[in-house]
Design an enzyme around this catalytic site. Structure first.
Site, mmCIF file in Angstrom:
data_model
loop_
_atom_site.group_PDB
_atom_site.id
_atom_site.type_symbol
_atom_site.label_atom_id
_atom_site.label_comp_id
_atom_site.label_asym_id
_atom_site.label_seq_id
_atom_site.Cartn_x
_atom_site.Cartn_y
_atom_site.Cartn_z
ATOM 1 N N LYS A 22 0.846 -1.209 0.000
ATOM 2 C CA LYS A 22 0.000 0.000 0.000
ATOM 3 C C LYS A 22 0.874 1.250 0.000
ATOM 4 O O LYS A 22 0.634 2.171 -0.771
ATOM 5 C CB LYS A 22 -0.882 0.007 1.246
ATOM 6 C CG LYS A 22 -1.572 1.349 1.520
ATOM 7 C CD LYS A 22 -2.447 1.329 2.757
ATOM 8 C CE LYS A 22 -1.684 1.615 4.007
ATOM 9 N NZ LYS A 22 -1.358 3.037 4.269
ATOM 10 N N ASN A 23 1.913 1.256 0.864
ATOM 11 C CA ASN A 23 2.691 2.486 1.026
ATOM 12 C C ASN A 23 3.697 2.719 -0.088
ATOM 13 O O ASN A 23 4.421 3.713 -0.073
ATOM 14 C CB ASN A 23 3.363 2.493 2.400
ATOM 15 C CG ASN A 23 2.336 2.618 3.504
ATOM 16 O OD1 ASN A 23 1.162 2.915 3.246
ATOM 17 N ND2 ASN A 23 2.732 2.354 4.732
ATOM 18 N N CYS A 116 -5.277 12.417 11.993
ATOM 19 C CA CYS A 116 -5.960 11.127 11.868
ATOM 20 C C CYS A 116 -5.889 10.463 13.253
ATOM 21 O O CYS A 116 -5.506 11.072 14.235
ATOM 22 C CB CYS A 116 -5.272 10.276 10.810
ATOM 23 S SG CYS A 116 -3.669 9.670 11.338
ATOM 24 N N ARG A 121 -0.970 15.178 11.926
ATOM 25 C CA ARG A 121 -0.123 14.721 10.819
ATOM 26 C C ARG A 121 0.337 15.956 10.042
ATOM 27 O O ARG A 121 -0.197 16.297 9.015
ATOM 28 C CB ARG A 121 -0.901 13.753 9.920
ATOM 29 C CG ARG A 121 -1.432 12.517 10.621
ATOM 30 C CD ARG A 121 -0.347 11.531 11.058
ATOM 31 N NE ARG A 121 0.342 10.911 9.970
ATOM 32 C CZ ARG A 121 -0.070 9.800 9.346
ATOM 33 N NH1 ARG A 121 -1.216 9.272 9.675
ATOM 34 N NH2 ARG A 121 0.632 9.281 8.370
ATOM 35 N N ASP A 306 4.631 0.915 12.035
ATOM 36 C CA ASP A 306 3.422 0.238 11.552
ATOM 37 C C ASP A 306 3.306 -1.184 12.080
ATOM 38 O O ASP A 306 2.228 -1.777 12.011
ATOM 39 C CB ASP A 306 3.389 0.215 10.018
ATOM 40 C CG ASP A 306 3.258 1.607 9.444
ATOM 41 O OD1 ASP A 306 3.486 1.778 8.237
ATOM 42 O OD2 ASP A 306 2.946 2.526 10.209
ATOM 43 N N ARG A 398 -8.582 -0.428 4.666
ATOM 44 C CA ARG A 398 -7.692 0.551 4.021
ATOM 45 C C ARG A 398 -6.392 -0.122 3.595
ATOM 46 O O ARG A 398 -5.752 0.298 2.629
ATOM 47 C CB ARG A 398 -7.360 1.699 4.990
ATOM 48 C CG ARG A 398 -8.493 2.677 5.251
ATOM 49 C CD ARG A 398 -7.985 3.833 6.098
ATOM 50 N NE ARG A 398 -6.725 4.288 5.592
ATOM 51 C CZ ARG A 398 -5.694 4.656 6.383
ATOM 52 N NH1 ARG A 398 -5.812 4.609 7.692
ATOM 53 N NH2 ARG A 398 -4.557 5.070 5.863
#
Ligand code: EPZ
Length: 418
Positions: A22-23, A116, A121, A306, A398
């Protein structure tokens, strides 16, 4: 409201190939704006964050088609430089489009991405990097208006924090600036290297990614390309921690083991047997996880923030005490209260969390606080005694593609219920 119903206590066994990262795919989709024409991005995971990014590309004037595991982006028709607030709020990492729009169109307008679940952020490093290249940025009522164009020039950008997003935005903007840009203090994550490789595939001159200095010789004409995104190292970490939490044996393929060194070291210390070969990591865990040295999150190659919640969830059901220190985000312990509902013994003081394994967690009804916190609750539920319900699944969607299906293929009892 849908939820996962999980029967814990079943050791996970088997092999899976992990989703695309994803990143990595999010900045690469933004980078596709730089090349007029049709680029094809392979190994593009089907995630809600990716869908949001594709919606932005369509709104900006690109033609976007999903073809199985690949996504085609035709940026020839790019005409709009403004991302509406609704889409910005849907995914805060949309700020990554700033640099690419500035490079291709010479302007960009978007609303502040806002905070968030992980806390504020800020994007000050993004904005100062673009200003170093000559961008004029005005901020009014939560909106950012950026203008670049003919006066953009390469320059030396110094990042006071090795911010992943700011490094990526700087790389993308620099591709549209004639001259050489040096990014000093760049983030070193593997996803930055993946972005560099995509930029090279479309004809950009980028070197140094993976180190703390990245160089871009900008202003060159760029062309579309076909590119395969790297495997998702955090998703891989999640499946490995699930195997560890359930006392199973799982092989995760499609990921570079070197991108997971910090986590694998922790799992080995905790008593797992690990073997790495080619693009696969195999984990075997036949006993309760033990306490390990303090886990301090840090920029790559340090322990990834993460994976903090995910490893904590596995250790909470083990034996012995382990200290965690979250150094990257201000409030990334949203999962602690939920783990406590499952019997976890965790004491939080500021950035520190002391986790004392209780031998076995018990099932409970819990709510995902954020993306990785939600995945951590699934890991905990898989290793727990009894039945759990994990709700607020939109967070998990997500970042995890076909999460229940992948876990069921490894022997887990996890079903989505309404
Ligand atoms: C990326 O976020 C990842 N997201 C995050 O993954 C990851 O946790 C983070 O990098 C750190 O590795 C994506 O790649 C889409 P940062 P990013 O800029 O770029 C501060 C997940 O779960 N900072 O490296 O937003 C910031 O507040 C997500 O997949 C500034 O102060 O992270 C934080 O404390 C969560 N000013 C630190 O730097 C800025 O201008 C690191 O943030 C930018 C950042």
């Amino acid at each position: 409201m849908s939820y996962y119903e999980i029967q814990g206590g079943r050791p996970l066994e088997g092999r899976l190939t992990v989703q695309g990262a994803k990143n990595s795919v999010l900045p690469i989709l933004a980078a596709a704006l730089l090349a007029p024409g049709r680029s094809v991005i392979h190994n593009c995971p089907d995630l809600s964050d990716v869908s949001a990014a594709l919606d932005i590309l369509r709104l900006l004037g690109c033609r976007v088609e999903r073809e199985g595991e690949a996504v085609a982006v035709d940026a020839a028709g790019l005409k709009c430089a403004r991302i509406p607030e609704g889409l910005m709020r849907q995914m805060r990492s949309s700020v990554i489009f700033l640099g690419a729009l500035l490079a291709r169109l010479g302007e960009a307008e978007l609303s502040y991405p806002g905070g968030c679940e992980l806390g504020p952020r800020p994007i000050d490093l993004h904005l100062s990097a673009l200003r170093t290249l000559g961008a004029e940025i005005t901020e009014e009522q939560g909106n950012l208006r950026c203008r670049g164009g003919a006066w953009l020039r390469g320059g030396e950008i110094c990042l006071s924090i090795p911010s992943v997003g700011a490094t990526e935005n700087a790389m993308l903007a620099a591709c549209g600036c004639p001259g050489v840009t040096t990014i000093v203090g760049a983030a070193r994550e593997p996803e930055i290297v993946d972005l560099q490789n995509f930029l090279r595939a479309i004809g950009a001159r980028v070197t140094g990614a993976g180190g703390s200095r990245v160089f871009v010789a900008g202003g060159r004409p760029l062309h579309p390309a076909r590119y395969r995104v790297m495997g998702d190292r955090i998703a891989a970490a999640t499946y490995l921690c699930a195997a560890a939490a359930t006392g199973g044996q799982v092989e995760v393929a499609g990921v570079e083991p070197g991108a997971l060194t910090a986590l694998l070291t922790c799992l080995e210390q905790a008593g797992c047997q690990l073997t790495a070969a080619g693009d696969a990591v195999r984990l075997t865990c036949r006993g309760p996880l033990r306490s390990i040295s303090p886990v301090r999150t840090a920029p790559y190659p340090g322990f990834p923030t993460d994976a903090q919640a995910i490893l904590m969830a596995a250790l909470a059901g083990g034996e012995g005490a382990t200290l965690f220190v979250e150094n990257i985000f201000d409030s990334r312990y949203g999962h602690v209260d939920e783990l406590r509902r499952m019997g976890a013994d965790i004491c939080v003081a500021g950035r520190a969390a002391m986790v004392t394994g209780v031998g076995r967690l018990h099932g409970a009804g819990v709510r995902s606080p954020d993306l990785r916190g939600g995945a951590a609750l699934v890991v905990a539920a898989l290793g727990a005694e009894g039945t759990s319900r994990v709700s607020q699944l939109h967070h998990i969607r997500r970042g995890y593609e076909r999460f229940p299906e992948c876990l069921r293929a490894l022997g887990a009892s996890i079903w989505e219920r309404q």
